[in-house]
Design a protein around this motif. Structure first.
Motif, short mmCIF file in Angstrom:
data_model
loop_
_atom_site.label_atom_id
_atom_site.label_comp_id
_atom_site.label_asym_id
_atom_site.label_seq_id
_atom_site.Cartn_x
_atom_site.Cartn_y
_atom_site.Cartn_z
N ARG A 54 35.67 41.69 51.66
CA ARG A 54 35.94 40.29 52.05
C ARG A 54 37.43 39.97 51.94
NH1 ARG A 54 30.70 36.88 49.71
NH2 ARG A 54 29.13 38.16 50.79
N ALA A 55 38.11 40.60 50.99
CA ALA A 55 39.56 40.38 50.88
C ALA A 55 40.27 40.93 52.11
CB ALA A 55 40.09 41.04 49.61
N ALA A 56 39.84 42.10 52.59
CA ALA A 56 40.44 42.67 53.79
C ALA A 56 40.20 41.77 55.00
CB ALA A 56 39.87 44.07 54.05
N ALA A 57 38.98 41.22 55.10
CA ALA A 57 38.67 40.31 56.20
C ALA A 57 39.50 39.04 56.10
CB ALA A 57 37.18 39.98 56.19
N ALA A 58 39.70 38.56 54.86
CA ALA A 58 40.51 37.35 54.66
C ALA A 58 41.95 37.59 55.09
CB ALA A 58 40.44 36.92 53.19
N ASP A 59 42.47 38.77 54.78
CA ASP A 59 43.84 39.08 55.20
C ASP A 59 43.97 39.07 56.72
OD1 ASP A 59 45.28 39.28 52.81
OD2 ASP A 59 44.48 41.28 52.41
N ASP A 60 42.95 39.54 57.40
CA ASP A 60 42.97 39.50 58.87
C ASP A 60 43.03 38.06 59.37
OD1 ASP A 60 42.86 42.25 59.03
OD2 ASP A 60 40.68 42.33 59.31
N ALA A 67 43.27 30.05 58.92
CA ALA A 67 42.44 30.33 57.76
C ALA A 67 42.20 29.06 56.96
CB ALA A 67 43.12 31.37 56.87
N PRO A 68 40.94 28.78 56.56
CA PRO A 68 40.66 27.62 55.72
C PRO A 68 41.31 27.74 54.35
CG PRO A 68 38.64 28.54 56.69
CD PRO A 68 39.73 29.53 56.91
N ALA A 69 41.27 26.65 53.59
CA ALA A 69 41.96 26.59 52.30
C ALA A 69 41.47 27.66 51.32
CB ALA A 69 41.80 25.21 51.68
N PRO A 74 39.67 34.61 45.31
CA PRO A 74 38.59 35.31 44.60
C PRO A 74 37.84 34.37 43.66
CG PRO A 74 40.74 36.40 44.31
CD PRO A 74 41.00 35.02 44.82
N ILE A 75 36.52 34.34 43.81
CA ILE A 75 35.69 33.44 43.01
C ILE A 75 34.48 34.19 42.45
CG2 ILE A 75 36.35 31.38 44.33
CD1 ILE A 75 33.59 31.61 45.75
N GLY A 76 33.89 33.61 41.43
CA GLY A 76 32.63 34.11 40.89
C GLY A 76 31.50 33.17 41.29
N ILE A 77 30.31 33.74 41.45
CA ILE A 77 29.13 32.98 41.84
C ILE A 77 28.11 33.02 40.71
CG2 ILE A 77 27.26 32.78 43.52
CD1 ILE A 77 29.94 32.25 44.81
N GLN A 109 28.67 29.01 52.75
CA GLN A 109 29.80 28.21 53.20
C GLN A 109 31.11 28.71 52.59
OE1 GLN A 109 27.34 24.04 53.99
NE2 GLN A 109 28.94 24.05 52.44
N LEU A 110 31.07 29.09 51.33
CA LEU A 110 32.27 29.65 50.70
C LEU A 110 32.65 30.97 51.36
CD1 LEU A 110 31.43 28.77 47.02
CD2 LEU A 110 33.48 28.00 48.23
N ARG A 111 31.65 31.81 51.63
CA ARG A 111 31.90 33.08 52.31
C ARG A 111 32.51 32.83 53.70
NH1 ARG A 111 26.63 35.92 54.17
NH2 ARG A 111 26.90 34.29 55.75
N ASP A 112 31.93 31.88 54.42
CA ASP A 112 32.42 31.59 55.77
C ASP A 112 33.83 31.01 55.75
OD1 ASP A 112 30.00 32.50 56.64
OD2 ASP A 112 29.18 30.53 57.17
N ALA A 113 34.18 30.35 54.64
CA ALA A 113 35.54 29.82 54.49
C ALA A 113 36.53 30.89 54.07
CB ALA A 113 35.54 28.69 53.47
N GLY A 114 36.04 32.13 53.88
CA GLY A 114 36.93 33.24 53.55
C GLY A 114 37.07 33.53 52.07
N ALA A 115 36.32 32.81 51.21
CA ALA A 115 36.38 33.08 49.77
C ALA A 115 35.84 34.48 49.48
CB ALA A 115 35.59 32.03 49.00
N VAL A 116 36.37 35.09 48.44
CA VAL A 116 36.04 36.48 48.09
C VAL A 116 35.13 36.48 46.86
CG1 VAL A 116 37.01 38.67 47.30
CG2 VAL A 116 38.22 37.32 49.04
N MET A 117 33.88 36.94 47.02
CA MET A 117 32.95 36.98 45.89
C MET A 117 33.23 38.22 45.03
SD MET A 117 28.76 36.92 45.72
CE MET A 117 28.50 38.59 46.30
#
Length: 493
Positions: A54-60, A67-69, A74-77, A109-117
């Motif tokens: 997900r971090a690699a996808a976020a960098d793209d 990119a959303p805010a 990186p977050i924990g669920i 929604q967090l995943r779609d916003a680019g957050a990294v689990m």
């Protein structure tokens, strides 16, 4: 770059956009911090492979400039949120091995916003507890330490609070049924926001008490909570209790100007035996808001004293109904059966083995208060009391109060094992300042505001009008600035 994991969400967001570092580097810093923090037991199910992907996808996305805010953060669920293909146990043995084929709305929604689990966080079993001691994974441990004791990070979102406070993630999801976001935030010197009931979808979150549960962010700063809530909130047609309302720009509400706001101080919260440190901090909080231009007035919430007993009728009643589905038939743990055992024995043995003592206690209490002979005497009466509690808040807001200031907890963090074994009612009293907010469905936020004599964090709580998280966050931002709380736990783990 080992200190990237100590950044706030807002600082990390801005730095990612400037290109100071990548989401992959930020995620690597958090994963490294997680690897060295086994003593805290904050993460139940780390997901480093998912995090790196997900971090690699976020960098793209960041490279495209669209990119959303939360992109790359990186977050924990919390383990209460179902995450597709990832263990989601609600810290219970009865859900051992359960890997849902779907994603909760909030985590999606967090995943779609680019957050990294980064992984799934420890918690009290089925969110039932105030100290993270009912977890099948063992207790999460507070990163704050003042002597040789291991301290509770609070509950039920104890893993979330510990992870944020220790720099194992930049933010985390929590859920709050009676204080399970705000109490752990106060115990760990972090910010915890419980939104208005219905602001965030409950779909895909393992249910405890459906009329009380609400997801919210746990972060290091009020601004971070505003940013994260913006990604978590929104209408969801799959959740019949989800409000069909637009999600405002919560961060834009942080103007720093609260002149003319009226802040209520409920006289009923001044309770006998309240520690002097908390009483003094509460008074300082009122002074800080007054100095910023707010008017502070005394108000009355006369049914406050009934909130806790009514809660401990309604919440177990709903839990006993919600947890009836865990029977060993479709998923999760199933007990080994003796020859001749039938379906009844399978249910009984599975639930006896799968549920811990606190969950069993609440299921039995809930079943009792819903039984034919006691339904009116307990459950219906508690529902009527709940209506009166909500009416108290309504009257205060109708009288012109914009928010209400209270302590968050009656004490600082206590040692693991010090309370749970003595008397469960003593543990329940930890939620005395937070439960009324859930009973009324209101938004509430815990802000770190000071330290006790031992050097442990203490929090103040602001309670807002329904659907006015923006103005509530604005007040919390001013309170946070005035308090100037910047202490972090010294690393011992």
């Amino acid at each position: 770059m080992s200190d990237l994991n100590d950044l706030s969400i807002s600082d990390a967001r801005d730095a990612l956009r400037r290109g100071d570092f990548t989401a992959a580097e930020l995620t690597a810093a958090c994963l490294t911090a997680m690897e060295g923090a086994g003593a805290l037991n904050a993460y139940a199910h780390p997901t480093p492979d998912i995090a790196q992907a997900r971090a690699a996808a976020a960098d793209d996305r960041l490279r495209t400039g669209d990119a959303p805010a939360m992109c790359g953060i990186p977050i924990g669920i919390k383990d209460l949120f179902c995450t597709e293909g990832v263990a989601s146990q609600a810290a219970s043995r009865i859900l051992q091995g359960f890997r849902p084929p779907y994603e909760s709305t909030v985590s999606r929604q967090l995943r779609d916003a680019g957050a990294v689990m980064l992984g799934k966080l420890n918690m009290d079993e089925f969110a039932m507890g105030s100290s993270n001691e009912t977890s099948v994974y063992g207790p999460a441990v507070n990163p704050w330490k003042v002597d040789d004791r291991r301290l509770t990070p609070g509950g039920s979102s104890g893993g979330s609070a510990a992870a944020v406070a220790a720099g194992l993630c930049l933010g985390a999801t929590g859920t709050d049924t009676g204080g399970s976001i705000r109490q752990p935030a106060a115990f760990t010197g972090t910010v915890g926001l419980k939104p208005t009931y219905g602001r965030c979808s409950r779909w895909g979150i393992v249910a405890f008490a459906s009329s009380l549960d609400q997801a919210g962010p746990m972060t290091r700063t009020v601004r971070d909570a505003a940013i994260m809530l913006g990604a978590m909130a929104g209408h969801d047609p799959r959740d019949s209790t989800s409000a069909d309302m637009a999600v405002p720009d919560f961060e834009a509400a942080l103007t720093g100007d609260i002149r003319g706001k009226r802040i209520g101080i409920p006289t009923e919260y001044r309770m006998d035996g309240m520690p002097e440190e908390i009483e003094a901090l509460w008074a300082r909080g009122a002074d800080w808001l007054r100095a910023a231009g707010a008017e502070v007035v005394d108000i009355s919430l006369p049914h406050t004293k009934y909130a806790l007993p009514a809660y401990y009728v309604i919440a177990p009643a709903e839990a006993s109904s919600n947890l009836a589905r865990y029977d060993g038939v479709r998923y999760g743990h199933r007990a080994a059966l003796a020859q001749g055992d039938g379906i009844t024995e399978m249910y009984e043995k599975t639930r006896a083995e799968g549920f811990g003592p606190e969950v069993q206690r609440r299921v039995m209490v809930g079943t009792y208060v819903l039984s034919a002979g006691f339904y009116d005497a307990y459950y219906n009466r508690a529902r009527k009391v709940r209506t009166l509690i909500k009416r108290d808040f309504d009257l205060a807001f109708e009288a012109g109060v914009d928010a209400i200031l209270t302590p968050t907890t009656p004490s600082a963090a206590f040692g693991l094992g010090e309370m749970a074994q003595v008397d469960p009612v003593q543990m329940y009293l930890n939620d005395i300042f937070t439960v009324p907010v859930n009973m009324a469905g209101l938004p509430g936020i815990a802000v770190p505001a000071g330290m006790d004599a031992q050097g442990l964090p203490l929090g103040l709580q602001l309670i807002g009008r329904p659907w006015e998280e923006g103005p509530l966050l604005a007040l919390a931002d001013v309170l946070e600035t005035a308090a100037g709380f910047v202490s972090r736990p010294g690393k011992w783990w």
